[in-house]
Design a protein around this motif. Structure first.
Motif, PDB file in Angstrom:
ATOM      1  N   GLN A   1       7.723  -2.883   2.410  1.00 15.89           N
ATOM      2  CA  GLN A   1       7.727  -4.035   1.511  1.00 15.89           C
ATOM      3  C   GLN A   1       6.448  -4.863   1.671  1.00 15.89           C
ATOM      4  N   PHE A   2       6.012  -5.030   2.901  1.00 11.44           N
ATOM      5  CA  PHE A   2       4.767  -5.755   3.184  1.00 11.44           C
ATOM      6  C   PHE A   2       3.603  -5.120   2.427  1.00 11.44           C
ATOM      7  N   TYR A   3       3.552  -3.777   2.438  1.00 12.43           N
ATOM      8  CA  TYR A   3       2.462  -3.079   1.771  1.00 12.43           C
ATOM      9  C   TYR A   3       2.635  -3.004   0.254  1.00 12.43           C
ATOM     10  N   LYS A   4       3.711  -3.535  -0.262  1.00 10.89           N
ATOM     11  CA  LYS A   4       3.862  -3.725  -1.714  1.00 10.89           C
ATOM     12  C   LYS A   4       3.463  -5.155  -2.099  1.00 10.89           C
ATOM     13  N   GLU A   5       3.918  -6.124  -1.288  1.00  9.86           N
ATOM     14  CA  GLU A   5       3.727  -7.532  -1.642  1.00  9.86           C
ATOM     15  C   GLU A   5       2.278  -8.004  -1.513  1.00  9.86           C
ATOM     16  N   VAL A   6       1.584  -7.575  -0.488  1.00  7.40           N
ATOM     17  CA  VAL A   6       0.208  -8.046  -0.294  1.00  7.40           C
ATOM     18  C   VAL A   6      -0.704  -7.608  -1.445  1.00  7.40           C
ATOM     19  N   PRO A   7      -0.711  -6.333  -1.832  1.00  7.68           N
ATOM     20  CA  PRO A   7      -1.596  -5.969  -2.948  1.00  7.68           C
ATOM     21  C   PRO A   7      -1.099  -6.484  -4.303  1.00  7.68           C
ATOM     22  N   ALA A   8       0.214  -6.641  -4.446  1.00  5.93           N
ATOM     23  CA  ALA A   8       0.748  -7.153  -5.704  1.00  5.93           C
ATOM     24  C   ALA A   8       0.443  -8.639  -5.882  1.00  5.93           C
ATOM     25  N   GLY A   9       0.066  -9.288  -4.805  1.00  2.00           N
ATOM     26  CA  GLY A   9      -0.224 -10.714  -4.852  1.00  2.00           C
ATOM     27  C   GLY A   9      -1.649 -11.054  -4.492  1.00  2.00           C
ATOM     28  N   PRO A  10      -1.859 -11.581  -3.281  1.00  5.43           N
ATOM     29  CA  PRO A  10      -3.156 -12.176  -2.955  1.00  5.43           C
ATOM     30  C   PRO A  10      -4.323 -11.210  -2.749  1.00  5.43           C
ATOM     31  N   PHE A  11      -4.095  -9.990  -2.282  1.00  7.01           N
ATOM     32  CA  PHE A  11      -5.211  -9.100  -1.960  1.00  7.01           C
ATOM     33  C   PHE A  11      -6.111  -8.851  -3.172  1.00  7.01           C
ATOM     34  N   PHE A  12      -5.501  -8.497  -4.287  1.00  7.39           N
ATOM     35  CA  PHE A  12      -6.258  -8.230  -5.513  1.00  7.39           C
ATOM     36  C   PHE A  12      -6.245  -9.421  -6.476  1.00  7.39           C
ATOM     37  N   GLY A  13      -5.628 -10.530  -6.065  1.00  9.82           N
ATOM     38  CA  GLY A  13      -5.555 -11.703  -6.927  1.00  9.82           C
ATOM     39  C   GLY A  13      -4.587 -11.539  -8.080  1.00  9.82           C
ATOM     40  N   PHE A  14      -3.673 -10.595  -7.954  1.00  9.60           N
ATOM     41  CA  PHE A  14      -2.728 -10.349  -9.043  1.00  9.60           C
ATOM     42  C   PHE A  14      -1.686 -11.464  -9.168  1.00  9.60           C
ATOM     43  N   ASN A  15      -1.650 -12.380  -8.224  1.00 16.70           N
ATOM     44  CA  ASN A  15      -0.745 -13.523  -8.294  1.00 16.70           C
ATOM     45  C   ASN A  15      -1.362 -14.693  -9.069  1.00 16.70           C
ATOM     46  N   ARG A  16      -2.549 -14.540  -9.559  1.00 11.78           N
ATOM     47  CA  ARG A  16      -3.217 -15.602 -10.312  1.00 11.78           C
ATOM     48  C   ARG A  16      -2.840 -15.521 -11.790  1.00 11.78           C
ATOM     49  N   PRO A  17      -2.718 -16.684 -12.450  1.00 10.65           N
ATOM     50  CA  PRO A  17      -2.398 -16.678 -13.889  1.00 10.65           C
ATOM     51  C   PRO A  17      -3.437 -15.884 -14.672  1.00 10.65           C
ATOM     52  N   GLY A  18      -2.963 -15.057 -15.562  1.00 14.54           N
ATOM     53  CA  GLY A  18      -3.847 -14.271 -16.422  1.00 14.54           C
ATOM     54  C   GLY A  18      -4.454 -13.038 -15.774  1.00 14.54           C
ATOM     55  N   ALA A  19      -4.096 -12.769 -14.526  1.00 18.11           N
ATOM     56  CA  ALA A  19      -4.652 -11.595 -13.842  1.00 18.11           C
ATOM     57  C   ALA A  19      -4.185 -10.315 -14.527  1.00 18.11           C
TER      58      ALA A  19
ATOM     59  N   LEU B   1      -3.589   0.351  -8.457  1.00 18.50           N
ATOM     60  CA  LEU B   1      -4.196  -0.216  -7.247  1.00 18.50           C
ATOM     61  C   LEU B   1      -3.128  -0.613  -6.228  1.00 18.50           C
ATOM     62  N   ILE B   2      -2.047  -1.214  -6.714  1.00 13.56           N
ATOM     63  CA  ILE B   2      -0.952  -1.609  -5.818  1.00 13.56           C
ATOM     64  C   ILE B   2      -0.363  -0.382  -5.139  1.00 13.56           C
ATOM     65  N   ASP B   3      -0.078   0.638  -5.923  1.00 13.90           N
ATOM     66  CA  ASP B   3       0.522   1.863  -5.373  1.00 13.90           C
ATOM     67  C   ASP B   3      -0.417   2.562  -4.397  1.00 13.90           C
ATOM     68  N   ASN B   4      -1.693   2.574  -4.707  1.00 11.55           N
ATOM     69  CA  ASN B   4      -2.651   3.223  -3.820  1.00 11.55           C
ATOM     70  C   ASN B   4      -2.773   2.463  -2.504  1.00 11.55           C
ATOM     71  N   TRP B   5      -2.767   1.132  -2.552  1.00 13.75           N
ATOM     72  CA  TRP B   5      -2.831   0.322  -1.337  1.00 13.75           C
ATOM     73  C   TRP B   5      -1.596   0.593  -0.482  1.00 13.75           C
ATOM     74  N   TRP B   6      -0.423   0.661  -1.147  1.00 15.92           N
ATOM     75  CA  TRP B   6       0.820   0.971  -0.441  1.00 15.92           C
ATOM     76  C   TRP B   6       0.730   2.353   0.220  1.00 15.92           C
ATOM     77  N   ARG B   7       0.255   3.341  -0.524  1.00 13.15           N
ATOM     78  CA  ARG B   7       0.129   4.704   0.009  1.00 13.15           C
ATOM     79  C   ARG B   7      -0.763   4.734   1.244  1.00 13.15           C
ATOM     80  N   GLN B   8      -1.898   4.072   1.149  1.00 16.63           N
ATOM     81  CA  GLN B   8      -2.809   4.041   2.292  1.00 16.63           C
ATOM     82  C   GLN B   8      -2.162   3.348   3.491  1.00 16.63           C
ATOM     83  N   GLY B   9      -1.478   2.255   3.232  1.00 13.49           N
ATOM     84  CA  GLY B   9      -0.806   1.533   4.305  1.00 13.49           C
ATOM     85  C   GLY B   9       0.279   2.354   4.974  1.00 13.49           C
ATOM     86  N   MET B  10       1.047   3.073   4.192  1.00 10.13           N
ATOM     87  CA  MET B  10       2.147   3.852   4.750  1.00 10.13           C
ATOM     88  C   MET B  10       1.661   5.102   5.478  1.00 10.13           C
TER      89      MET B  10
END
Length: 175
Positions: free
Chosen positions: A55-73, A79-88
């Motif tokens: 879950q950690f490796y889903k939430e970090v890239p889905a939010g602050p790492f790539f800035g996807f938590n910013r309005p209009g992002a 990218l999220i899935d690839n970050w998760w794959r690398q993390g796992m």
């Protein structure tokens, strides 16, 4: 961290160094680094990693790492899935220890030691490694440093904006 290795390399082995969204000089708050992030931030990362690494490796890239938590992002599930794959694919213990290494290692002396050109590239909206306590301090310690900041870009800007980052990297390498 690349600067640590460059500072210890035999003369002639390193021609240039690039730091993209890098942590130096040091991230954690202390008497020596009053602008740093509180240790509780990193304790939170460790707790989240230990509780549910997937879950950690889903939430970090889905939010602050790539800035996807910013309005209009523009969110990239790839990218999220690839970050998760690398993390796992990595080891949980290594990841846990990495949090301590990137947050608590003091690279001040390494920055002062490096005598080759160093290009610091940092997103001004980096929510993972705040620019004020990293690149803006690190550039002052380098003998041959060049800093370029990127308005609105996140920590993972090399993935979200490769056209911008790669063009600047190529120009630095050719210079």
């Amino acid at each position: 961290e690349a600067i640590h290795y460059a500072a210890r390399a035999k003369p002639g082995r390193v021609a240039k160094v690039v730091l993209i969204g890098a942590v130096p000089p040091i991230m954690v708050k202390s008497a020596k680094n009053p602008g740093g992030l509180p240790i509780e931030v990193f304790d939170g990362f460790r707790a989240a990693l230990a509780a549910n690494r997937a879950q950690f490796y889903k939430e970090v890239p889905a939010g602050p790492f790539f800035g996807f938590n910013r309005p209009g992002a523009k969110v990239s599930q790839g990218l999220i899935d690839n970050w998760w794959r690398q993390g796992m694919e990595g080891g949980a213990k290594a990841h846990y220890d990495c949090i301590k290494a990137f947050s608590e290692t003091d690279f001040t002396d390494d920055l002062k030691t490096v005598d080759v050109p160093v290009f610091l590239m940092h997103g001004e909206d980096d929510q993972i490694v705040p620019i004020a306590d990293s690149a803006l301090l690190g550039i002052k310690l380098l003998k041959k440093g060049k800093l370029k900041t990127y308005p609105g870009l996140p920590h993972g800007m090399a993935s979200t904006h490769p056209d911008i980052v790669n063009a600047d990297l190529l120009a630095f390498f050719k210079a």
